[in-house]
Every structure is written in C-alpha cells, then in structure tokens.
Enzyme design. Sequence first.
Site, short mmCIF file in Angstrom:
data_model
loop_
_atom_site.label_atom_id
_atom_site.label_comp_id
_atom_site.label_asym_id
_atom_site.label_seq_id
_atom_site.Cartn_x
_atom_site.Cartn_y
_atom_site.Cartn_z
NE ARG A 161 -1.64 -15.48 -28.10
CZ ARG A 161 -2.46 -15.13 -27.11
NH1 ARG A 161 -2.78 -16.00 -26.19
NH2 ARG A 161 -2.97 -13.92 -27.06
CB ILE A 162 3.89 -11.39 -28.28
CG1 ILE A 162 2.47 -11.18 -28.84
CG2 ILE A 162 4.85 -10.35 -28.87
CD1 ILE A 162 1.81 -9.90 -28.39
CB THR A 213 4.68 -8.31 -18.60
OG1 THR A 213 4.72 -6.89 -18.37
CG2 THR A 213 6.09 -8.85 -18.62
CB CYS A 240 6.11 -3.44 -29.06
SG CYS A 240 7.37 -2.56 -30.00
CB ALA A 241 4.10 -5.07 -23.98
NE ARG A 242 -2.02 -4.33 -22.65
CZ ARG A 242 -2.05 -5.09 -23.73
NH1 ARG A 242 -1.17 -4.88 -24.71
NH2 ARG A 242 -2.94 -6.06 -23.86
CG ASP A 266 3.89 0.51 -30.95
OD1 ASP A 266 3.79 1.31 -31.90
OD2 ASP A 266 2.98 -0.30 -30.64
CD GLU A 271 -0.71 4.58 -26.22
OE1 GLU A 271 -1.79 4.18 -26.76
OE2 GLU A 271 0.32 3.90 -26.20
CG HIS A 289 -0.77 1.57 -29.20
ND1 HIS A 289 -1.34 1.77 -27.96
CD2 HIS A 289 -0.81 0.22 -29.39
CE1 HIS A 289 -1.70 0.61 -27.43
NE2 HIS A 289 -1.39 -0.35 -28.30
CB ALA A 292 -1.91 -4.90 -33.15
#
Length: 537
Positions: A161-162, A213, A240-242, A266, A271, A289, A292
């Site tokens: 989707r992203i 991913t 900006c995912a994982r 991000d 973390e 992070h 969202a």
Amino acid sequence: MVQVQQPVKTKKETFTVLVSDAMDKSGLKPVLESSLVNVVFESVLETKVPLDEVDALLIRSATTVTRDLLEKMTRLKIIGRAGVGVDNVDMDAATSHGVVVINAPDGNTISTAEHTFAMLASVVRNIPQANQSMKEGRWDRKAYQGAELFGKTLGIIGFGRIGAELASRARAFRMNVVAFDPFLTKTRAEKNHVTLADFNELLEKSDFITVHTPLTKETKGLLNRETLQKTKQGVYLLNCARGGIIDEVALYDSIKSGHVRGAAIDVFEDEPAKNHPLTTLDQVITTPHIAASTSEAQKNVAEQVAIEVLGYLEGKPAPHALNLPYLEGEMFEKFSPVTQLTKTLGEMASQLFREPVKQIEISYAGEISHQETGLFNRSYLAGFFRHRIDGYVNEVNASWIAKERDVLVVEKHESESRGYSNFVKTTIQGENNSIDIYGTFSQEIGPRIVQINGFTFDFQPAKHTLYVQHNDRPGVIGKVGQLLGAHDVNIATMQVGRRQEGGKAIMLLSTDKECDQHVLEAFAKIDEIVSVSSIEL
C-alpha cells in the site's frame, strides 16, 4: 487449535469500553456517540472500573496486555489496537480467553508515504542542513546546491500500500518509477503505472532507492556492502519502513567513500538510536521513527478501531480481527487435522514458489469434499501469507490480504481422490510458472505430502525441511548426507521422488535444526544438485 470467529450476541445492554492509552477523541466519535457504549478514559492498570466489567479495551503501544490481565477481565470481548503492531498483546492468551484482537492496518499508509516523499525532497535539496546553517547565522548558498527530482528514477523495493502511494507522488513530480517486489505481478505494476524490475536491475537503474518491505530473514540486510556496490555512483537511499533492512555500517562506509551521495533514515535497527553514527554525517538526514506520526493518521487509526469495536459489540463480524476464539470439543477433533494439512500446504507452497502469484486453486476430494471448506481455505491462505506479510496473519485476515493483493482464490470439489479417503490438491499460478502440491492426512499421523510437481512420495512435514532438486545419479544421497553431517545438521527423515531412472528427482528431508544460508550455499559444490530450498513450518 482450530478457530472460528463468533460475533457477539447482542442484548439491549450497555457495554463498557476502556480507553487505556491516549487517543484522538475525534476519531473515537463512533463509540462516544453510541447509546450502547459507556466510554472510560483511564489506564487499565489504574482504572476505577472493575476489570471484570470491561467489554472492550482500546490501546496503543503504551499498554501491555498480559495473560494475568486477561484473566482478570472476564467479560472482555475485544481489544482494539489503534495502530499496526500487536507486540504488546499476548495473542495466544487473548485467543484462549475468547477475546478478539483487531488493529488498524491502513491508518498510517498516507502519513508514511508522505513522510518518505518529504524525506526524499529534503535530502536531495539539503533542506535540513541549509535550515540549520541559517539558524546559526550563516548564508551558505553554494554549500547546499541540490539536484532535481524531475526525470530521475525512483526505485521502490516492496510494493504494498505504501509503495503504491509513494509511486503516485513520484509520478506527479514526473519521475520514472521502477518497483521490485517478489510478489508483484505485471498486471498490478501496470495498474499502478510503474516498471517492474528485478532486484539487481533496480539497483543499477535507480537514482533514489527507498525500501518498504517487511523485516524478515530474507530482507534483513537486503542493502548491504555487496548490494550497495551494484548501485549507481551517487545514489540516495531512504528507509522509512523497518530498521535493519539497510545495513547501517555498510551505508555509513558507502557514504564516507562517496559511492552513496546521501540518505534519509526514519527507522533504525536498534531504537532509540541516540548518537547514531549516521547522524554525524552531513549527507544524512534522520527523524526519530515518526513517519506514521500525524494527527490525521492518529485520528484514522482511532476511528478504524472504534468503528470495528462498536460493530463487533453490536454483533457484526470484525474484518480486521487478528485472532479467533477457540473451537473446542467434537468440532475441534473433526476439523483440526484438515486445517493443519491446508495450513502446511500453504506454508510449503509459499516458500517454494518465491515469485508473484496471480491465482491460488484449492481442490478437495474424498470425504472432505462434502464438508463446508471455507475454514480450510482460510487456513491455507493463513499459512501461505505468513511468510509474505509483515504482520500477524491468521485465518481471519488471510482472505482480506489475498483480495488486497489481487490474488484470485479458486475452490474446487472433485470426485477423484486417488485412493485416499481425503485428498487436497493445491496449485499456485504465477505469470510464467506454477507449482502443484498434493496432500492427505490421517488422525494418527497428521498431514502428509504425497506429490510436488508430479514427483510422488509420502512425506510427513517437519518444522525444519529441505527441498532438494537434483539429477538422479548414484551417490547423490550419500553426498547430501555427508554435506549436512559436515555442517553438524542431523537428518531425521528423507523421501526421494523421481519420474524415471536417471532423470530429474527431488529429495525432501527433515532435519533437527534449520539450515542457514552458509549450509545452503555449500550445496553448490555437489554437481548433481539443481537447487535447494529451506522450508520452515
């Protein structure tokens, strides 16, 4: 345990909804304005409401739902997680207590896509660095000359989707967009107006590379020292995912060497990432992070769970349920072996067919063909998507996941059971290839795999399984045994299937532990081996 969803049987009573974490109240309007619901805003650990009177619990990441807590909340029917991850919920305990858990998987799609594009524009134009220089009283116009996005190529790794939302924004800036996703079909790529590319082609063509991913054993360190060397000189990277998809040490060194021109990050592998080495580089911009973290996203996730929780309390199904209450007694005894078989077939097919999927066909024969097979289909899809989706996948949301990814699911009932009292045939159809896996089951032994792509055998699946394609030559089995023994891998069982003497053959082996990449690569030393795959069940 076999599971089925049972909507709440509604009476004209008032339900207590406990909102344990801070949430956007405008998003909670569905429950706040309902005459059926009494909403309480208090931490579940400090609330004055008796825990055994709470019907629904709404949380974000601050509240941890443990087994002990669930045992005290004897009337709890549903937990709504206003976000994607449910790591703070004991899912097994919730399921065993008959508590449905839902999340809001779509709520942060736009915010993450927009943040990624903002990071893209910022890093290429040096906006954060130029802003900081102005705050420090400097006027360094020449120091912060940037580049244009127009006409450049954006490579998107992971096209969910992203990724699709990001592609539409890039096209608005008249960028060229190429996408790599092992499960992206040509049809879906064309629908989103992107060019489908393999991984190496994307690395070579892209001026900017962004990853979207899930973090799995396949994607961890996907962009590493070796793969970064295949990228263009002066490429920009975004994550900006994982955290962990990009090897952070390799990225640091590639920027220092000048091969990578800049990066926008991000998320980090560990973390909070305070004083991270990447933050010391002028060519890197970072955020903590927050992709969202927008007011709209927080409202969206609150609204999604509020609507679904209210609907469930009113007796409607929960489309985004992540678990199901247990099915006990005779129904469990009856259906457990079937769902175990179909889930195993799905897991094996997914790991053996690592390419885009257009259609999944499931055929039933024998006694099973006269039963209601919807639950078995969902069990198959849950097993199949478990290895392809970043998130909690089960019998409830698996059908929704298939629909979202344009995977057509076809169910058939046949009369020919090949001598088995129960027989299940599954076929995965891609754009160019397909795979067939047939199975059966018994109450005593459990699932058995009896055919893969025309090769017959009788194999009982195990947690650690090796699938080996080879040429049928004398001594191959011995070589495989010696290789695994040299790597301290013990073989538990082995089955060999072949169509004719001296032709193609396959081996299925169960081992006492997982074979890592180092072991799999060692198979290349055996001339007769065509390919080898590790299957984890």
